[in-house]
Design an enzyme around this catalytic site. Structure first.
Site, PDB file in Angstrom:
ATOM      1  N   ALA A  21      67.955 126.020   4.652  1.00 55.51           N
ATOM      2  CA  ALA A  21      66.657 125.933   3.983  1.00 55.51           C
ATOM      3  C   ALA A  21      66.770 125.572   2.514  1.00 55.51           C
ATOM      4  O   ALA A  21      65.777 125.235   1.866  1.00 55.51           O
ATOM      5  CB  ALA A  21      65.911 127.262   4.128  1.00 55.51           C
ATOM      6  N   GLY A  22      67.990 125.643   1.982  1.00 51.77           N
ATOM      7  CA  GLY A  22      68.178 125.468   0.536  1.00 51.77           C
ATOM      8  C   GLY A  22      67.836 124.067   0.059  1.00 51.77           C
ATOM      9  O   GLY A  22      67.759 123.123   0.850  1.00 51.77           O
ATOM     10  N   ARG A  29      72.281 119.968  -6.041  1.00 51.38           N
ATOM     11  CA  ARG A  29      73.452 119.279  -6.589  1.00 51.38           C
ATOM     12  C   ARG A  29      73.777 117.977  -5.867  1.00 51.38           C
ATOM     13  O   ARG A  29      74.556 117.168  -6.351  1.00 51.38           O
ATOM     14  CB  ARG A  29      74.661 120.236  -6.559  1.00 51.38           C
ATOM     15  CG  ARG A  29      74.513 121.403  -7.525  1.00 51.38           C
ATOM     16  CD  ARG A  29      75.493 122.544  -7.232  1.00 51.38           C
ATOM     17  NE  ARG A  29      75.020 123.402  -6.142  1.00 51.38           N
ATOM     18  CZ  ARG A  29      75.653 124.498  -5.712  1.00 51.38           C
ATOM     19  NH1 ARG A  29      76.804 124.863  -6.275  1.00 51.38           N
ATOM     20  NH2 ARG A  29      75.167 125.218  -4.716  1.00 51.38           N
ATOM     21  N   GLY A  77      67.189 132.992  -1.474  1.00 51.72           N
ATOM     22  CA  GLY A  77      68.598 133.344  -1.340  1.00 51.72           C
ATOM     23  C   GLY A  77      69.047 133.489   0.097  1.00 51.72           C
ATOM     24  O   GLY A  77      68.236 133.570   1.026  1.00 51.72           O
ATOM     25  N   GLY A 120      82.136 132.151  -3.680  1.00 49.83           N
ATOM     26  CA  GLY A 120      82.167 133.593  -3.896  1.00 49.83           C
ATOM     27  C   GLY A 120      83.609 134.066  -3.724  1.00 49.83           C
ATOM     28  O   GLY A 120      84.313 133.591  -2.838  1.00 49.83           O
ATOM     29  N   LYS A 129      72.206  86.606  19.982  1.00 54.29           N
ATOM     30  CA  LYS A 129      71.172  87.643  19.857  1.00 54.29           C
ATOM     31  C   LYS A 129      70.306  87.668  21.104  1.00 54.29           C
ATOM     32  O   LYS A 129      69.913  86.600  21.576  1.00 54.29           O
ATOM     33  CB  LYS A 129      70.306  87.335  18.625  1.00 54.29           C
ATOM     34  CG  LYS A 129      69.288  88.408  18.298  1.00 54.29           C
ATOM     35  CD  LYS A 129      67.979  87.838  17.797  1.00 54.29           C
ATOM     36  CE  LYS A 129      67.156  87.269  18.934  1.00 54.29           C
ATOM     37  NZ  LYS A 129      65.819  86.791  18.565  1.00 54.29           N
ATOM     38  N   ASN A 146      64.841  78.809  19.036  1.00 52.97           N
ATOM     39  CA  ASN A 146      64.052  79.770  19.818  1.00 52.97           C
ATOM     40  C   ASN A 146      62.780  80.207  19.111  1.00 52.97           C
ATOM     41  O   ASN A 146      61.960  80.881  19.680  1.00 52.97           O
ATOM     42  CB  ASN A 146      64.903  80.995  20.174  1.00 52.97           C
ATOM     43  CG  ASN A 146      65.487  81.674  18.958  1.00 52.97           C
ATOM     44  OD1 ASN A 146      65.841  81.005  17.978  1.00 52.97           O
ATOM     45  ND2 ASN A 146      65.583  82.983  18.992  1.00 52.97           N
TER      46      ASN A 146
END
Ligand code: UD1
Ligand code: CA
Length: 461
Positions: A15-16, A20, A82, A144, A354, A389
């Protein structure tokens, strides 16, 4: 699935804001080895045997829902307060339903299913409050840090933003993967206090568990890169490098030769058959399927295409094309969407196809364009032949049909709609505006039938 896992669910956080990354694209949708990074996380969850995954979405939730569709269950985190707050959003859905909650972050695409399994197994043993995944990073910046007491037991996780200079020296990091005992997790999430940065950190739960005398188990990764969290494009490129080399390694172990592995990029979704050789500088993307015993490259770009067995593709670009067995392409072919080449077709330099089918054994060796055409078997398309074509006045496209064993002379212009009957030939520079019956020879501008084709002289032996 492993027995007992029906009482386990995963909660993946996505969800953040991903500030950055500096991107309009939701962070977890940025591709790694051609696949949105969150899909790698969900795949690892699936491999670990956990049958149910909830994705917590918030920022750009619509983008995420559109990309992943109904493959996952979604939970909304209206405000991004958070990681602790994000996990709490899953409580109304999961409380009472599961005994174990595996929490992961959507920005860790290199995690392996086997690693999650080892975490789940450890948790299944004595059902501690939490089992978490750590790693020893060469550069722990941004993560962390794991704090341990003098006896080496986990004391807590210190977020970098609030860590002291000494704590920042710690190289053991939190990878963001945790297995919680559900009955402990739900009530304790509510007790997480707002951090000085104004967020409810999931990581605060560790010190809380330790403080209550609960057990905290850890699994430490052997390969730290597996824990990589992608916060910016520098980390994205690093994850890309690791993921791409894993893909090549898997293919090499399955019998594919890479002459210069580092120069080739292969999406995680691509399949390649045994004894195929990938020469340098190839890019193989999307739903591409390549058969066995092929020679691909140097310099092939193949997207969402299939290539049969024993085919050869040199310095060419294929997009949404289908190529059967024993086909030779290039150098410098361009197969565009809807090109379908039957077995044994040969396309030489500067051949473009193609929305067209070329029958078995048809050859088109030099400077040609076939669009919206159906070409039979054993046709020889002379140098410079082009399907006209598109009518720019009516803005319509029309089809060209070339029947079996036709020989188109150099620089034949096929003004569609037009049909060339079987075994007919056109002279150099013909501009064909009307259908040609079978077995005729036509030339001129516009081309008219001049005579019947002579029967082929059988060689006497
Ligand atoms: C987090 C961990 C850190 C760990 C690192 C591992 C916390 C507080 N920190 O830091 O200890 O080393 O991951 O990669 O958990 N998210 C939400 N809602 C929110 C906030 C975040 O869903 O309100 C999601 C993000 O989309 C992301 C994940 O949670 O997928 C992690 O958030 P992020 O901001 O990247 O955390 P880090 O700073 O990397
Ligand atoms: Ca992160």
């Amino acid at each position: 699935m492993i027995a007992g896992d029906s009482r386990t669910a995963a909660v993946v956080l996505a969800a953040g804001q991903g500030t950055r990354m500096k991107s309009k694209l939701q962070k977890v949708l940025h591709p790694v080895a051609g696949v949105p990074m969150v899909e790698h996380v969900l795949a690892a969850v699936g491999e670990s045997g956990v049958p149910r995954a909830l994705l917590v979405v918030g920022r750009e939730a619509e983008q995420v829902r559109r990309a992943l569709g109904a493959r996952v269950e979604y939970v909304e985190q209206a405000r991004q307060l958070g990681t602790g707050h994000a996990v709490a959003q899953a409580r109304p859905v999961l409380a009472g339903q599961v005994d174990t909650v595996l929490v992961l972050y959507g920005d860790t695409p290199l995690l392996r299913g086997a690693t999650l399994r080892s975490l789940l197994d450890l948790q299944a043993g004595r059902a501690p409050a939490v089992t978490m995944l750590t790693a020893t990073a060469a550069d722990p910046a941004g993560y962390g840090r794991i704090l341990r007491d003098e006896r080496g037991r986990v004391a807590g996780i210190m977020e970098e933003a609030v860590a002291s200079p000494e704590q920042r020296q710690v190289r053991e990091i939190n990878s963001g993967v945790y297995c919680f005992r559900a009955s402990w997790l739900w009530p304790h999430l509510e007790r997480v206090q707002l951090s000085p940065k104004g967020e409810y950190y999931l990581t605060d739960l560790i010190a809380m568990a330790v403080g209550e005398g609960e057990e905290v188990e850890t699994v430490t990764l052997a390969e730290a890169s597996e824990a990589m969290g992608i916060n910016d494009r520098v980390a994205l490129a690093e994850a890309e490098r690791v993921a791409r080399s894993r893909v090549r390694e898997r293919l090499m172990r399955a019998g594919v030769t890479f002459v210069d592995p580092g120069s080739c990029l292969v999406d995680a979704t691509v399949a390649i058959g045994q004894d195929t050789v990938i020469w340098p500088n190839c890019l193989l993307r999307g739903s591409t399927r390549i058969g066995a015993d092929c020679q691909i490259g140097p310099g092939a770009v193949i997207e969402d295409s299939s290539v049969g067995d024993r085919s050869r593709v040199v310095a060419s670009f294929l997009e949404s094309a289908r190529v059967e067995d024993d086909v030779t392409l290039g150098p410098f072919c361009h197969l565009r969407p809807g090109a379908h080449l039957a077995g044994g077709v040969e396309l030489g330099n500067f051949a473009e196809v193609k929305q067209s089918y070329l029958g078995p054994g048809t050859k088109m060796h030099h400077f040609s364009y076939l669009g919206d055409a159906t070409v039979g078997a054993g046709v020889n398309v002379g140098a410079g032949t082009i399907t006209c074509n598109y009518d720019s006045e009516t803005r319509t496209k029309s089809r060209t049909v070339v029947e079996d064993e036709v020989g188109l002379g150099s620089d034949t212009m096929l003004v569609a709609p037009v049909r060339i009957g079987a075994r007919s030939t056109t002279g150099a520079g013909s501009v064909v505006t009307r259908d040609l019956p079978p077995d005729s020879v036509a030339y001129g501008v516009p081309a008219v039938v001049k005579r019947a084709r002579r029967p082929l002289v059988e060689k006497k032996t």
